[in-house]
Design a protein around this motif. Sequence first.
Motif, PDB file in Angstrom:
ATOM      1  N   MET A  84       0.867  -1.219  -0.063  1.00 30.77           N
ATOM      2  CA  MET A  84       0.117   0.152  -0.056  1.00 30.77           C
ATOM      3  C   MET A  84       0.829   1.206   0.104  1.00 30.77           C
ATOM      4  SD  MET A  84      -2.779   1.112   2.668  1.00 30.77           S
ATOM      5  CE  MET A  84      -1.937   0.723   4.123  1.00 30.77           C
ATOM      6  N   THR A  85       0.456   2.385  -0.910  1.00 24.98           N
ATOM      7  CA  THR A  85       1.367   3.593  -1.102  1.00 24.98           C
ATOM      8  C   THR A  85       0.636   4.366   0.140  1.00 24.98           C
ATOM      9  OG1 THR A  85      -0.031   4.539  -2.546  1.00 24.98           O
ATOM     10  CG2 THR A  85       1.629   3.222  -3.514  1.00 24.98           C
ATOM     11  N   ALA A  86       1.558   5.311   0.409  1.00 24.02           N
ATOM     12  CA  ALA A  86       1.211   6.397   1.431  1.00 24.02           C
ATOM     13  C   ALA A  86      -0.319   7.157   1.013  1.00 24.02           C
ATOM     14  CB  ALA A  86       2.204   7.360   1.777  1.00 24.02           C
ATOM     15  N   ASN A  87      -0.384   7.195  -0.290  1.00 24.01           N
ATOM     16  CA  ASN A  87      -1.498   7.977  -0.773  1.00 24.01           C
ATOM     17  C   ASN A  87      -2.948   7.196  -0.812  1.00 24.01           C
ATOM     18  OD1 ASN A  87       0.164  10.164  -1.221  1.00 24.01           O
ATOM     19  ND2 ASN A  87       0.541   9.816  -3.471  1.00 24.01           N
ATOM     20  N   LYS A  88      -2.837   5.834  -0.615  1.00 20.29           N
ATOM     21  CA  LYS A  88      -4.024   5.090  -0.520  1.00 20.29           C
ATOM     22  C   LYS A  88      -4.467   4.647   0.949  1.00 20.29           C
ATOM     23  CE  LYS A  88      -3.673   3.252  -5.244  1.00 20.29           C
ATOM     24  NZ  LYS A  88      -4.336   2.382  -5.718  1.00 20.29           N
ATOM     25  N   THR A  89      -5.743   5.032   0.780  1.00 19.05           N
ATOM     26  CA  THR A  89      -6.512   4.906   2.076  1.00 19.05           C
ATOM     27  C   THR A  89      -6.910   3.124   2.166  1.00 19.05           C
ATOM     28  OG1 THR A  89      -7.087   6.921   2.458  1.00 19.05           O
ATOM     29  CG2 THR A  89      -8.269   5.182   3.634  1.00 19.05           C
ATOM     30  N   PRO A  90      -6.713   2.283   3.098  1.00 16.92           N
ATOM     31  CA  PRO A  90      -7.064   0.965   3.159  1.00 16.92           C
ATOM     32  C   PRO A  90      -8.545   0.961   3.064  1.00 16.92           C
ATOM     33  CG  PRO A  90      -6.321   1.303   5.267  1.00 16.92           C
ATOM     34  CD  PRO A  90      -5.961   2.722   4.493  1.00 16.92           C
ATOM     35  N   PRO A  91      -9.153  -0.193   2.709  1.00 18.56           N
ATOM     36  CA  PRO A  91     -10.722  -0.382   2.653  1.00 18.56           C
ATOM     37  C   PRO A  91     -11.199  -0.431   4.079  1.00 18.56           C
ATOM     38  CG  PRO A  91      -9.469  -2.262   1.711  1.00 18.56           C
ATOM     39  CD  PRO A  91      -8.491  -1.410   2.128  1.00 18.56           C
ATOM     40  N   MET A  92     -12.179   0.390   4.385  1.00 21.74           N
ATOM     41  CA  MET A  92     -12.783   0.312   5.508  1.00 21.74           C
ATOM     42  C   MET A  92     -14.377   0.155   5.596  1.00 21.74           C
ATOM     43  SD  MET A  92     -12.206   4.165   6.943  1.00 21.74           S
ATOM     44  CE  MET A  92     -10.632   4.484   5.971  1.00 21.74           C
ATOM     45  N   ALA A  93     -15.036  -0.379   6.589  1.00 18.35           N
ATOM     46  CA  ALA A  93     -16.381  -0.348   6.547  1.00 18.35           C
ATOM     47  C   ALA A  93     -17.029   0.911   6.709  1.00 18.35           C
ATOM     48  CB  ALA A  93     -16.682  -1.210   7.696  1.00 18.35           C
ATOM     49  N   THR A  94     -18.285   1.061   6.328  1.00 18.03           N
ATOM     50  CA  THR A  94     -18.851   2.160   6.472  1.00 18.03           C
ATOM     51  C   THR A  94     -20.502   1.709   6.551  1.00 18.03           C
ATOM     52  OG1 THR A  94     -19.475   2.439   3.907  1.00 18.03           O
ATOM     53  CG2 THR A  94     -17.673   3.892   4.978  1.00 18.03           C
ATOM     54  N   PRO A  95     -20.618   1.200   7.811  1.00 13.40           N
ATOM     55  CA  PRO A  95     -21.947   0.613   8.054  1.00 13.40           C
ATOM     56  C   PRO A  95     -23.117   1.686   8.201  1.00 13.40           C
ATOM     57  CG  PRO A  95     -20.730   0.763  10.077  1.00 13.40           C
ATOM     58  CD  PRO A  95     -19.881   1.264   8.865  1.00 13.40           C
ATOM     59  N   ARG A  96     -24.303   1.054   8.073  1.00 18.66           N
ATOM     60  CA  ARG A  96     -25.561   1.764   8.231  1.00 18.66           C
ATOM     61  C   ARG A  96     -25.739   1.671   9.986  1.00 18.66           C
ATOM     62  NH1 ARG A  96     -30.074   0.754   3.882  1.00 18.66           N
ATOM     63  NH2 ARG A  96     -28.849   1.105   1.970  1.00 18.66           N
ATOM     64  N   VAL A  97     -26.023   2.771  10.344  1.00 16.79           N
ATOM     65  CA  VAL A  97     -26.190   2.865  11.610  1.00 16.79           C
ATOM     66  C   VAL A  97     -27.820   3.029  12.117  1.00 16.79           C
ATOM     67  CG1 VAL A  97     -25.481   3.655  14.025  1.00 16.79           C
ATOM     68  CG2 VAL A  97     -23.806   3.315  12.037  1.00 16.79           C
ATOM     69  N   ALA A  98     -28.278   2.194  12.931  1.00 19.09           N
ATOM     70  CA  ALA A  98     -29.751   2.565  13.464  1.00 19.09           C
ATOM     71  C   ALA A  98     -29.665   2.415  15.116  1.00 19.09           C
ATOM     72  CB  ALA A  98     -30.614   1.611  12.798  1.00 19.09           C
ATOM     73  N   SER A  99     -30.479   2.767  15.641  1.00 18.71           N
ATOM     74  CA  SER A  99     -30.848   2.554  17.162  1.00 18.71           C
ATOM     75  C   SER A  99     -32.315   2.718  17.367  1.00 18.71           C
ATOM     76  CB  SER A  99     -30.198   3.610  17.984  1.00 18.71           C
ATOM     77  OG  SER A  99     -30.670   4.700  17.649  1.00 18.71           O
ATOM     78  N   GLY A 100     -32.575   1.837  18.333  1.00 15.57           N
ATOM     79  CA  GLY A 100     -33.943   1.488  18.846  1.00 15.57           C
ATOM     80  C   GLY A 100     -34.071   1.566  20.503  1.00 15.57           C
ATOM     81  N   ALA A 101     -35.456   1.452  20.777  1.00 11.56           N
ATOM     82  CA  ALA A 101     -35.604   1.862  22.392  1.00 11.56           C
ATOM     83  C   ALA A 101     -36.374   0.670  22.795  1.00 11.56           C
ATOM     84  CB  ALA A 101     -36.321   2.960  22.560  1.00 11.56           C
ATOM     85  N   LEU A 102     -35.852  -0.119  23.790  1.00 10.96           N
ATOM     86  CA  LEU A 102     -36.616  -1.110  24.388  1.00 10.96           C
ATOM     87  C   LEU A 102     -37.432  -0.777  25.702  1.00 10.96           C
ATOM     88  CD1 LEU A 102     -36.846  -4.144  24.773  1.00 10.96           C
ATOM     89  CD2 LEU A 102     -35.013  -4.256  26.917  1.00 10.96           C
ATOM     90  N   PHE A 103     -38.597  -0.700  25.396  1.00  9.93           N
ATOM     91  CA  PHE A 103     -39.755  -0.450  26.425  1.00  9.93           C
ATOM     92  C   PHE A 103     -40.325  -1.793  26.941  1.00  9.93           C
ATOM     93  CE2 PHE A 103     -39.846   3.147  23.950  1.00  9.93           C
ATOM     94  CZ  PHE A 103     -40.109   4.348  25.079  1.00  9.93           C
ATOM     95  N   LEU A 104     -40.158  -2.041  28.083  1.00  4.32           N
ATOM     96  CA  LEU A 104     -40.879  -3.277  28.751  1.00  4.32           C
ATOM     97  C   LEU A 104     -42.171  -2.764  29.730  1.00  4.32           C
ATOM     98  CD1 LEU A 104     -37.651  -5.080  29.880  1.00  4.32           C
ATOM     99  CD2 LEU A 104     -39.082  -5.631  27.688  1.00  4.32           C
ATOM    100  N   ASP A 105     -43.208  -3.756  29.743  1.00  4.89           N
ATOM    101  CA  ASP A 105     -44.116  -3.345  30.570  1.00  4.89           C
ATOM    102  C   ASP A 105     -43.883  -4.362  32.038  1.00  4.89           C
ATOM    103  OD1 ASP A 105     -44.842  -6.116  30.124  1.00  4.89           O
ATOM    104  OD2 ASP A 105     -46.937  -5.372  29.390  1.00  4.89           O
ATOM    105  N   GLY A 106     -44.829  -4.081  32.888  1.00  2.00           N
ATOM    106  CA  GLY A 106     -44.746  -4.683  34.052  1.00  2.00           C
ATOM    107  C   GLY A 106     -44.758  -6.213  34.122  1.00  2.00           C
ATOM    108  N   GLU A 107     -45.012  -6.886  32.915  1.00  2.00           N
ATOM    109  CA  GLU A 107     -45.016  -8.341  32.733  1.00  2.00           C
ATOM    110  C   GLU A 107     -43.780  -8.755  31.876  1.00  2.00           C
ATOM    111  OE1 GLU A 107     -48.793  -9.762  31.305  1.00  2.00           O
ATOM    112  OE2 GLU A 107     -49.812  -8.021  32.392  1.00  2.00           O
ATOM    113  N   GLY A 108     -42.856  -7.901  31.712  1.00  2.00           N
ATOM    114  CA  GLY A 108     -41.711  -7.959  30.738  1.00  2.00           C
ATOM    115  C   GLY A 108     -41.887  -8.374  29.067  1.00  2.00           C
ATOM    116  N   ARG A 109     -43.034  -7.861  28.837  1.00  2.00           N
ATOM    117  CA  ARG A 109     -43.375  -7.834  27.571  1.00  2.00           C
ATOM    118  C   ARG A 109     -42.732  -6.569  26.976  1.00  2.00           C
ATOM    119  NH1 ARG A 109     -49.640  -8.280  27.410  1.00  2.00           N
ATOM    120  NH2 ARG A 109     -49.158  -6.459  28.652  1.00  2.00           N
ATOM    121  N   VAL A 110     -42.446  -6.573  25.462  1.00  2.00           N
ATOM    122  CA  VAL A 110     -41.903  -5.683  24.567  1.00  2.00           C
ATOM    123  C   VAL A 110     -42.766  -5.093  23.881  1.00  2.00           C
ATOM    124  CG1 VAL A 110     -39.893  -5.368  22.831  1.00  2.00           C
ATOM    125  CG2 VAL A 110     -39.692  -7.269  24.366  1.00  2.00           C
TER     126      VAL A 110
END
Length: 156
Positions: free
Chosen positions: A1-27
Amino acid sequence: MTANKTPPMATPRVASGALFLDGEGRVLLVRPTYKKHWEIPGGYVEPGESPRSACNREVQEELGLKIKVGRMLVVDWAPAENEGDKLLFIFDANTTATVLEQDICFSDGELSEWRYVSTDDLEDYVPDRLARRVRTAVEASGQCKAAYAEHGIATE
C-alpha cells in the motif's frame, strides 16, 4: 500500500431503537405502515447524530414521547445481504420513562399501531434477527449490563 491510498474500511449503516418493557416483561412493538413486519421504536442515525440522540428523536417522532433513553443495552453487528454492514443499537427506555398508553400518539403516519408482546411470541411479529437482538437486550437489561452481539446473539 502506498502512502496516498487509504485501506478499505467499513462504512456501516447505523440505527438505534428503544426497549420499552411493561410490568410483565413484554416488549413494546410498533407496526410501520410501510413494512410487513413489526419493529421496536427507532430508526436510522442521521449524519452527525449520535445513536443515543437518534433513538431519542425517533421515539419522539414515532410515539410522540419526549424522553431521554437510558443506558445502551446492545450493539449488534448485523450485516444484511441487500444493505451491507450494519451496526444496530438498543437503548433502555424504561430507566427514564414509564409509557402511559394515553401518551402514545402517531403524528407522522409512519406507524399504525403498537402493542406489548411476550418475548416468546416475538417471531410472530418481527424478523428472526430482530427477535434475537431484542431478547439479547431484555437479558442485558435484567442483568444491568451491556452486550455486544453479532446477528443478534451476544458474544463473550
